[in-house]
Design a protein around this motif. Structure first.
Motif, PDB file in Angstrom:
ATOM      1  N   VAL A   1       0.825  -0.967  -0.017  1.00  0.00           N
ATOM      2  CA  VAL A   1      -0.093  -0.044  -0.041  1.00  0.00           C
ATOM      3  C   VAL A   1       0.887   1.123  -0.093  1.00  0.00           C
ATOM      4  O   VAL A   1       0.607   2.192  -0.581  1.00  0.00           O
ATOM      5  CB  VAL A   1      -0.994  -0.025   1.336  1.00  0.00           C
ATOM      6  N   GLU A   2       2.109   1.211   0.758  1.00  0.00           N
ATOM      7  CA  GLU A   2       2.799   2.310   0.878  1.00  0.00           C
ATOM      8  C   GLU A   2       4.219   1.914   1.330  1.00  0.00           C
ATOM      9  O   GLU A   2       4.294   1.002   1.964  1.00  0.00           O
ATOM     10  CB  GLU A   2       2.072   3.165   2.038  1.00  0.00           C
ATOM     11  N   ILE A   3       5.275   2.672   0.772  1.00  0.00           N
ATOM     12  CA  ILE A   3       6.540   2.482   1.133  1.00  0.00           C
ATOM     13  C   ILE A   3       7.359   3.914   1.140  1.00  0.00           C
ATOM     14  O   ILE A   3       7.064   4.374   0.198  1.00  0.00           O
ATOM     15  CB  ILE A   3       7.429   1.572   0.128  1.00  0.00           C
ATOM     16  N   ALA A   4       8.065   4.030   1.932  1.00  0.00           N
ATOM     17  CA  ALA A   4       8.792   5.218   2.081  1.00  0.00           C
ATOM     18  C   ALA A   4      10.103   5.286   2.978  1.00  0.00           C
ATOM     19  O   ALA A   4      10.238   3.969   3.751  1.00  0.00           O
ATOM     20  CB  ALA A   4       7.891   6.357   2.895  1.00  0.00           C
ATOM     21  N   ASP A   5      11.027   6.273   3.341  1.00  0.00           N
ATOM     22  CA  ASP A   5      12.233   6.459   3.818  1.00  0.00           C
ATOM     23  C   ASP A   5      11.537   6.270   5.491  1.00  0.00           C
ATOM     24  O   ASP A   5      10.395   6.621   5.783  1.00  0.00           O
ATOM     25  CB  ASP A   5      12.886   7.523   3.764  1.00  0.00           C
TER      26      ASP A   5
ATOM     27  N   GLY B   1      10.496   7.224   8.830  1.00  0.00           N
ATOM     28  CA  GLY B   1       9.782   8.416   9.333  1.00  0.00           C
ATOM     29  C   GLY B   1       8.917   9.244   8.401  1.00  0.00           C
ATOM     30  O   GLY B   1       8.302  10.161   8.737  1.00  0.00           O
ATOM     31  N   LEU B   2       8.857   8.824   7.225  1.00  0.00           N
ATOM     32  CA  LEU B   2       7.901   9.588   6.123  1.00  0.00           C
ATOM     33  C   LEU B   2       6.975   8.967   6.019  1.00  0.00           C
ATOM     34  O   LEU B   2       5.885   9.483   5.144  1.00  0.00           O
ATOM     35  CB  LEU B   2       8.990   9.604   4.948  1.00  0.00           C
ATOM     36  N   ILE B   3       6.595   7.577   6.331  1.00  0.00           N
ATOM     37  CA  ILE B   3       5.261   6.944   6.108  1.00  0.00           C
ATOM     38  C   ILE B   3       4.156   7.674   6.750  1.00  0.00           C
ATOM     39  O   ILE B   3       4.217   8.326   7.831  1.00  0.00           O
ATOM     40  CB  ILE B   3       5.345   5.477   6.442  1.00  0.00           C
ATOM     41  N   ALA B   4       2.792   7.828   5.927  1.00  0.00           N
ATOM     42  CA  ALA B   4       1.770   8.694   6.433  1.00  0.00           C
ATOM     43  C   ALA B   4       0.725   7.672   6.649  1.00  0.00           C
ATOM     44  O   ALA B   4       0.545   6.771   5.693  1.00  0.00           O
ATOM     45  CB  ALA B   4       1.910   9.887   5.558  1.00  0.00           C
ATOM     46  N   PRO B   5      -0.459   8.114   7.158  1.00  0.00           N
ATOM     47  CA  PRO B   5      -1.702   7.365   7.016  1.00  0.00           C
ATOM     48  C   PRO B   5      -2.290   7.209   5.767  1.00  0.00           C
ATOM     49  O   PRO B   5      -2.956   6.173   5.552  1.00  0.00           O
ATOM     50  CB  PRO B   5      -2.603   8.107   8.175  1.00  0.00           C
ATOM     51  N   ALA B   6      -2.083   8.237   4.903  1.00  0.00           N
ATOM     52  CA  ALA B   6      -2.585   8.389   3.558  1.00  0.00           C
ATOM     53  C   ALA B   6      -2.057   7.351   2.692  1.00  0.00           C
ATOM     54  O   ALA B   6      -0.658   7.226   2.549  1.00  0.00           O
ATOM     55  CB  ALA B   6      -2.583   9.490   2.788  1.00  0.00           C
ATOM     56  N   PRO B   7      -2.771   6.268   1.796  1.00  0.00           N
ATOM     57  CA  PRO B   7      -2.098   5.385   1.286  1.00  0.00           C
ATOM     58  C   PRO B   7      -1.670   5.706  -0.095  1.00  0.00           C
ATOM     59  O   PRO B   7      -2.031   5.047  -0.948  1.00  0.00           O
ATOM     60  CB  PRO B   7      -3.299   4.331   1.111  1.00  0.00           C
ATOM     61  N   VAL B   8      -1.195   6.740  -0.440  1.00  0.00           N
ATOM     62  CA  VAL B   8      -0.863   7.190  -1.789  1.00  0.00           C
ATOM     63  C   VAL B   8       0.726   7.710  -1.923  1.00  0.00           C
ATOM     64  O   VAL B   8       0.908   8.387  -2.935  1.00  0.00           O
ATOM     65  CB  VAL B   8      -1.813   8.371  -2.418  1.00  0.00           C
ATOM     66  N   GLN B   9       1.429   7.405  -0.854  1.00  0.00           N
ATOM     67  CA  GLN B   9       2.766   7.979  -0.945  1.00  0.00           C
ATOM     68  C   GLN B   9       3.634   7.063  -1.853  1.00  0.00           C
ATOM     69  O   GLN B   9       3.504   5.962  -2.030  1.00  0.00           O
ATOM     70  CB  GLN B   9       3.584   7.952   0.228  1.00  0.00           C
ATOM     71  N   PRO B  10       4.511   7.926  -2.623  1.00  0.00           N
ATOM     72  CA  PRO B  10       5.451   6.926  -3.810  1.00  0.00           C
ATOM     73  C   PRO B  10       6.705   6.310  -3.153  1.00  0.00           C
ATOM     74  O   PRO B  10       6.989   6.654  -1.971  1.00  0.00           O
ATOM     75  CB  PRO B  10       5.582   8.125  -4.896  1.00  0.00           C
ATOM     76  N   PHE B  11       7.012   5.504  -3.903  1.00  0.00           N
ATOM     77  CA  PHE B  11       8.228   5.024  -3.249  1.00  0.00           C
ATOM     78  C   PHE B  11       9.404   5.827  -3.362  1.00  0.00           C
ATOM     79  O   PHE B  11       9.959   6.648  -4.141  1.00  0.00           O
ATOM     80  CB  PHE B  11       8.784   3.755  -4.108  1.00  0.00           C
ATOM     81  N   THR B  12      10.117   6.229  -2.073  1.00  0.00           N
ATOM     82  CA  THR B  12      11.233   6.978  -1.793  1.00  0.00           C
ATOM     83  C   THR B  12      12.326   6.459  -1.146  1.00  0.00           C
ATOM     84  O   THR B  12      13.282   7.153  -0.414  1.00  0.00           O
ATOM     85  CB  THR B  12      10.897   8.383  -1.130  1.00  0.00           C
ATOM     86  N   GLY B  13      12.533   5.172  -1.152  1.00  0.00           N
ATOM     87  CA  GLY B  13      13.726   4.648  -0.377  1.00  0.00           C
ATOM     88  C   GLY B  13      15.113   4.853  -1.001  1.00  0.00           C
ATOM     89  O   GLY B  13      15.078   4.771  -2.361  1.00  0.00           O
ATOM     90  N   THR B  14      15.822   5.507  -0.099  1.00  0.00           N
ATOM     91  CA  THR B  14      17.089   6.020  -0.649  1.00  0.00           C
ATOM     92  C   THR B  14      18.248   5.291  -0.037  1.00  0.00           C
ATOM     93  O   THR B  14      18.257   5.408   1.188  1.00  0.00           O
ATOM     94  CB  THR B  14      17.025   7.504  -0.320  1.00  0.00           C
ATOM     95  N   ALA B  15      19.511   5.097  -0.487  1.00  0.00           N
ATOM     96  CA  ALA B  15      20.455   4.580   0.107  1.00  0.00           C
ATOM     97  C   ALA B  15      21.350   5.658   0.781  1.00  0.00           C
ATOM     98  O   ALA B  15      21.454   6.731   0.330  1.00  0.00           O
ATOM     99  CB  ALA B  15      21.383   3.953  -0.868  1.00  0.00           C
ATOM    100  N   LYS B  16      21.983   5.140   1.846  1.00  0.00           N
ATOM    101  CA  LYS B  16      22.700   6.442   2.723  1.00  0.00           C
ATOM    102  C   LYS B  16      24.153   5.645   2.779  1.00  0.00           C
ATOM    103  O   LYS B  16      24.292   4.522   3.462  1.00  0.00           O
ATOM    104  CB  LYS B  16      21.923   6.620   4.005  1.00  0.00           C
ATOM    105  N   MET B  17      25.122   6.500   2.567  1.00  0.00           N
ATOM    106  CA  MET B  17      26.513   6.224   2.747  1.00  0.00           C
ATOM    107  C   MET B  17      27.272   6.717   3.690  1.00  0.00           C
ATOM    108  O   MET B  17      27.178   7.852   3.810  1.00  0.00           O
ATOM    109  CB  MET B  17      27.233   6.468   1.123  1.00  0.00           C
TER     110      MET B  17
ATOM    111  N   SER C   1      24.066   1.945   3.332  1.00  0.00           N
ATOM    112  CA  SER C   1      22.529   1.250   4.081  1.00  0.00           C
ATOM    113  C   SER C   1      21.552   1.926   3.705  1.00  0.00           C
ATOM    114  O   SER C   1      21.353   3.177   3.391  1.00  0.00           O
ATOM    115  CB  SER C   1      22.954   1.252   5.520  1.00  0.00           C
ATOM    116  N   THR C   2      20.407   1.172   3.693  1.00  0.00           N
ATOM    117  CA  THR C   2      18.999   1.860   3.436  1.00  0.00           C
ATOM    118  C   THR C   2      17.974   0.931   4.623  1.00  0.00           C
ATOM    119  O   THR C   2      18.368   0.031   4.872  1.00  0.00           O
ATOM    120  CB  THR C   2      18.520   1.448   2.053  1.00  0.00           C
ATOM    121  N   THR C   3      17.039   1.928   5.077  1.00  0.00           N
ATOM    122  CA  THR C   3      15.931   1.389   5.839  1.00  0.00           C
ATOM    123  C   THR C   3      14.865   2.096   5.175  1.00  0.00           C
ATOM    124  O   THR C   3      14.769   3.235   5.228  1.00  0.00           O
ATOM    125  CB  THR C   3      16.153   1.832   7.394  1.00  0.00           C
TER     126      THR C   3
END
Length: 223
Positions: free
Chosen positions: A165-169, A171-187, A213-215
């Motif tokens: 339904v939703e995937i994000a970095d 702390g960015l996940i929100a109740p609304a089920p329309v957030q786009p994927f924003t997973g970002t690697a951190k070095m 790493s990415t979470t």
């Protein structure tokens, strides 16, 4: 129980040996006459620059740069509290990127003994191509971990499939089920470690691993 919302995290990291080492050196001179100080720092810088460009021509140095001359003046105080004549300070910063830690060590062992040369920081890093590729791979693996966890929860509840339904970095996940994927690697940059023998004749650079790493946080519907 026909449908349950499952929220999970997915993490992944990769550890790699650095591919490049960028070092900064500063050449300094000081004195009472501005013109003489400028001439001296230019004279001291020339062999350093030549040692870098020679290695650039042979491929040992993959990139380098030199900043413009910097000159400043200060008027010191004597023991009686009086201002003395100005003292001029001139410096030139140079950076060089090496492809091998062993070649970096040899070069630093040479130039660190030269008059006016100060060896500064070393930045261990990956090539742009490697960094981008590993970031994509780590992000994909983190999402896969999140999917596996969500499926494990669903199975434990006696449910079947999970639908994202939703995937994000984090702390960015929100109740609304329309957030786009924003997973970002951190070095995390590697720390430089250096050592010199008792006589100061050589320097050895042993870089730490670079960690990428990415979470991500993800929300699924388990049915």
């Amino acid at each position: 129980m026909s449908e349950v919302t499952v929220t999970v995290r997915g993490e992944h990291e990769a550890r790699l040996a650095p591919e490049r080492a960028t070092i900064r050196v500063t050449v300094r001179a000081e004195g009472a006459d501005r013109a003489s100080v400028v001439d001296r720092v230019m004279h001291l810088t020339e062999p350093v620059r030549e040692s870098i460009t020679t290695r650039r021509d042979t491929g040992i140095v993959v990139d380098w740069s030199s900043k413009r001359l910097s000159v400043r003046a200060e008027r010191p105080w004597n023991n009686e509290g009086k201002r003395l004549a100005p003292v001029y300070y001139a410096s030139i910063d140079l950076t060089a990127t090496f492809g091998e830690a062993s070649e970096l060590s040899l070069w630093v062992s040479d130039v660190s003994a030269w008059d006016g040369v100060e060896v500064g920081w070393v930045n261990w890093h990956l090539t742009t191509e490697t960094s981008s590729r590993i970031e994509r791979e780590v992000a994909a693996e983190a999402v896969g971990v999140a999917v596996t966890r969500a499926q494990a929860y669903a199975t434990a509840l006696g449910l079947g499939t999970v639908v994202p339904v939703e995937i994000a970095d984090v702390g960015l996940i929100a109740p609304a089920p329309v957030q786009p994927f924003t997973g970002t690697a951190k070095m995390r940059g590697a720390m430089m470690q250096e050592s010199a023998d008792a006589g100061g004749a050589s320097m050895e650079y042993e870089p730490d691993e670079i960690v990428i790493s990415t979470t991500v946080e993800a929300r699924f519907l388990a049915r």
